[in-house]
Write a protein that holds these residues in place. Structure first.
Motif, PDB file in Angstrom:
ATOM      1  N   UNK A 136       0.849  -1.193   0.000  1.00 44.86           N
ATOM      2  CA  UNK A 136       0.000   0.000   0.000  1.00 44.86           C
ATOM      3  C   UNK A 136       0.883   1.241   0.000  1.00 44.86           C
ATOM      4  N   UNK A 137       0.436   2.241  -0.771  1.00 43.75           N
ATOM      5  CA  UNK A 137       1.107   3.540  -0.781  1.00 43.75           C
ATOM      6  C   UNK A 137       0.534   4.353   0.386  1.00 43.75           C
ATOM      7  N   UNK A 163      -0.482  19.618  -4.076  1.00 43.09           N
ATOM      8  CA  UNK A 163      -1.689  20.447  -3.985  1.00 43.09           C
ATOM      9  C   UNK A 163      -2.205  20.796  -5.378  1.00 43.09           C
ATOM     10  N   UNK A 164      -1.278  21.152  -6.280  1.00 45.69           N
ATOM     11  CA  UNK A 164      -1.702  21.478  -7.647  1.00 45.69           C
ATOM     12  C   UNK A 164      -2.342  20.280  -8.318  1.00 45.69           C
ATOM     13  N   UNK A 165      -1.764  19.113  -8.108  1.00 47.89           N
ATOM     14  CA  UNK A 165      -2.315  17.912  -8.740  1.00 47.89           C
ATOM     15  C   UNK A 165      -3.677  17.559  -8.150  1.00 47.89           C
ATOM     16  N   UNK A 166      -3.827  17.766  -6.860  1.00 50.03           N
ATOM     17  CA  UNK A 166      -5.135  17.506  -6.241  1.00 50.03           C
ATOM     18  C   UNK A 166      -6.166  18.523  -6.753  1.00 50.03           C
ATOM     19  N   UNK A 167      -5.724  19.759  -6.936  1.00 49.04           N
ATOM     20  CA  UNK A 167      -6.638  20.781  -7.470  1.00 49.04           C
ATOM     21  C   UNK A 167      -7.112  20.376  -8.865  1.00 49.04           C
ATOM     22  N   UNK A 168      -6.195  19.812  -9.660  1.00 47.43           N
ATOM     23  CA  UNK A 168      -6.573  19.355 -11.010  1.00 47.43           C
ATOM     24  C   UNK A 168      -7.608  18.230 -10.906  1.00 47.43           C
ATOM     25  N   UNK A 169      -7.464  17.365  -9.916  1.00 44.18           N
ATOM     26  CA  UNK A 169      -8.447  16.280  -9.733  1.00 44.18           C
ATOM     27  C   UNK A 169      -9.820  16.834  -9.338  1.00 44.18           C
ATOM     28  N   UNK A 209     -10.084   4.654  -2.064  1.00 44.38           N
ATOM     29  CA  UNK A 209      -8.630   4.809  -2.156  1.00 44.38           C
ATOM     30  C   UNK A 209      -7.934   3.513  -1.747  1.00 44.38           C
ATOM     31  N   UNK A 210      -8.485   2.882  -0.728  1.00 44.37           N
ATOM     32  CA  UNK A 210      -7.905   1.628  -0.253  1.00 44.37           C
ATOM     33  C   UNK A 210      -8.015   0.550  -1.343  1.00 44.37           C
ATOM     34  N   UNK A 211      -9.108   0.579  -2.096  1.00 40.61           N
ATOM     35  CA  UNK A 211      -9.239  -0.356  -3.223  1.00 40.61           C
ATOM     36  C   UNK A 211      -8.096  -0.152  -4.221  1.00 40.61           C
ATOM     37  N   UNK A 212      -7.580   1.073  -4.292  1.00 44.94           N
ATOM     38  CA  UNK A 212      -6.447   1.379  -5.183  1.00 44.94           C
ATOM     39  C   UNK A 212      -5.118   1.206  -4.437  1.00 44.94           C
ATOM     40  N   UNK A 213      -5.178   0.609  -3.260  1.00 43.66           N
ATOM     41  CA  UNK A 213      -3.978   0.377  -2.434  1.00 43.66           C
ATOM     42  C   UNK A 213      -3.274   1.687  -2.080  1.00 43.66           C
ATOM     43  N   UNK A 254      -3.450   6.931  -8.423  1.00 41.82           N
ATOM     44  CA  UNK A 254      -4.358   6.085  -7.636  1.00 41.82           C
ATOM     45  C   UNK A 254      -5.578   6.874  -7.137  1.00 41.82           C
ATOM     46  N   UNK A 255      -5.351   8.121  -6.755  1.00 38.97           N
ATOM     47  CA  UNK A 255      -6.486   8.945  -6.283  1.00 38.97           C
ATOM     48  C   UNK A 255      -7.457   9.175  -7.450  1.00 38.97           C
ATOM     49  N   UNK A 256      -6.879   9.403  -8.624  1.00 39.41           N
ATOM     50  CA  UNK A 256      -7.704   9.603  -9.827  1.00 39.41           C
ATOM     51  C   UNK A 256      -8.521   8.346 -10.143  1.00 39.41           C
ATOM     52  N   UNK A 257      -7.889   7.192 -10.028  1.00 41.65           N
ATOM     53  CA  UNK A 257      -8.606   5.928 -10.280  1.00 41.65           C
ATOM     54  C   UNK A 257      -9.746   5.758  -9.274  1.00 41.65           C
TER      55      UNK A 257
END
Ligand SMILES: *Cc1c(COP(=O)(O)O)cnc(C)c1O
Length: 402
Positions: A33-34, A308-314, A347-351, A381-384
């Motif tokens: 897990x990450x 933070x920028x990547x999360x903002x894009x999500x 998220x856990x499903x994406x490990x 993984x967050x995106x998935x």
């Protein structure tokens, strides 16, 4: 017969980890897990950082514990280093965050008492705060769900709703000893306090001879890319509670104070058996070796911005799942349109491991040593997880319509 011999106080996920390395955790069966929560900001340098492992194992062969009735050169060294990074002159070591807060609360009350103002024992606190689970710290946090059923609430905490200057002014009474606040609320939902509000609290404390206490148990020790979160804001407290990251996974907390704020804490007024033991001090010093090394905190700032920028894009890509990103450095939160429990499970499903917070927020607080590549992997993984949640939402709506 019951299935567990443990108190049922935790709603535990059914995953057990056996080993860890950096931001990765592994189960007995080898599932990896990450880890983007780092024991809730505890494993500041990741799991089993070689420098920490070496410091702990070396100390383990020398000396673990001697009573606090003896001289403590091992504590002096870490205390000196902590004061050199901060406003503080004095340090009291504890084993946890709540104990560091207990010491902070007692230090503030005792300072007023020793000034001949025994009537001043109350602290102004804030809605959404979290300060620990002892009787005094649940009263300080003021959350009914943590207080209920545990007898009379500890006296002396006046909760203010919102970061509202007028409400704070109205809450000051002749019995007020100080103000207790997290510069960034962690459990409350990664809610940064506006710098102008912290500056207002500082002025108010100076005017009325109140003590300003910052709870930096979660937001301190490099998490924001500053050694202490308040240093990024430029407002200095009189007393500060630290824990979590300061021990890098070893139980360690610290109450820091100016000479004046600590002046009521004379011999015999407070104590601890384990606090400041040799093992904790060895690890605490090893944590500082890494965090205070040239460029380390600057790298945290850069990594925090990147994440933070990547999360903002999500948030832009998945507006049905995420509402906004908030926080500073590597203390970040996504406010969700699903429940935090649903998002954490997806998220856990994406490990990937993250942790919920108040205000419908999921927190990401990875080890400060997280690499750029690991941040990229986390975002994939967050995106998935967001896609899976989005589809589940559409399927759910269709199901409901049918
Ligand atoms: C975790 C936390 C505490 C309590 O720390 P413990 O070690 O669990 O007692 C106090 N304040 C804040 C801001 C925290 O995040």
């Amino acid at each position: 017969m019951t299935e567990t011999s443990l108190f049922s106080t935790f709603a535990r996920a059914d995953i057990a980890f056996e080993r860890g390395e950096g931001v990765w955790l592994e189960t007995a069966s080898g599932e990896r897990y990450l880890d983007m929560m780092a024991g809730i900001a505890v494993n500041a340098l990741g799991h089993c950082h070689p420098h920490l492992v070496a410091a702990l194992t070396e100390q383990a062969g020398k000396l673990w514990h001697v009573s606090n009735v003896f001289a403590a050169p091992h504590q002096e060294r870490l205390a000196r280093r902590l004061t050199e990074t901060s406003f503080a002159d004095r340090v009291f070591f504890t084993n946890s965050g709540a104990e560091a807060l207990e010491c902070a609360i007692k230090t503030a009350r005792r300072r007023q008492w020793s000034k001949g103002r025994p009537e001043r024992f109350r602290l102004i606190t804030f809605e959404g705060a979290f300060h620990g689970r002892t009787l005094a710290t649940i009263a300080a946090g003021g959350q009914e769900k943590y207080i209920e059923g545990f007898g009379p609430k500890v006296e002396g905490f006046d909760k203010v709703d919102g970061f509202d200057e007028a409400k704070v002014l109205a809450a000051v009474t002749p019995e007020t000893a100080g103000i207790l606040i997290e510069p960034i609320q962690g459990e409350g939902g990664v809610r940064p306090v506006p710098p102008s509000f912290l500056a207002f609290l500082r002025r108010l404390c100076d005017e009325h001879e109140l003590l300003l206490i910052f709870d930096e148990v979660q937001c301190g020790l490099g998490r924001t890319g500053h050694m202490w979160a308040h240093q990024g804001v430029g407002v200095t407290p009189d007393i500060l509670a630290s824990a979590k990251g300061v021990g890098g996974g070893f139980p360690l907390g610290a109450c820091l104070a100016t000479e004046d704020a600590a002046s009521g804490m004379t011999a015999g007024t407070h104590g601890t058996t384990y606090g400041g033991n040799q093992l904790a001090m060895a690890v605490g010093n090893a944590v500082l070796d890494v965090v205070l090394a040239d460029g380390f905190l600057d790298a945290v700032k850069v990594k925090g911005l990147k994440l933070k920028q990547k999360l903002a894009a999500l948030v832009d890509l998945h507006p049905a799942v995420f509402e906004e990103v908030r926080g500073d450095g590597l203390l970040l939160g996504l406010k969700c349109r699903k429940t935090p429990a649903e998002v954490v499970a997806a998220l856990r499903d994406q490990k990937l491991l993250a942790v919920g917070a108040g205000d419908n927020v999921v927190r990401f607080l990875p080890a400060l040593t997280v690499s750029d590549a690991e941040i990229d992997e986390a975002v994939v993984r967050i995106e998935a997880a967001a896609r899976a949640l989005g589809q589940a939402g559409v399927a759910g709506e269709k199901g409901a319509a049918a």
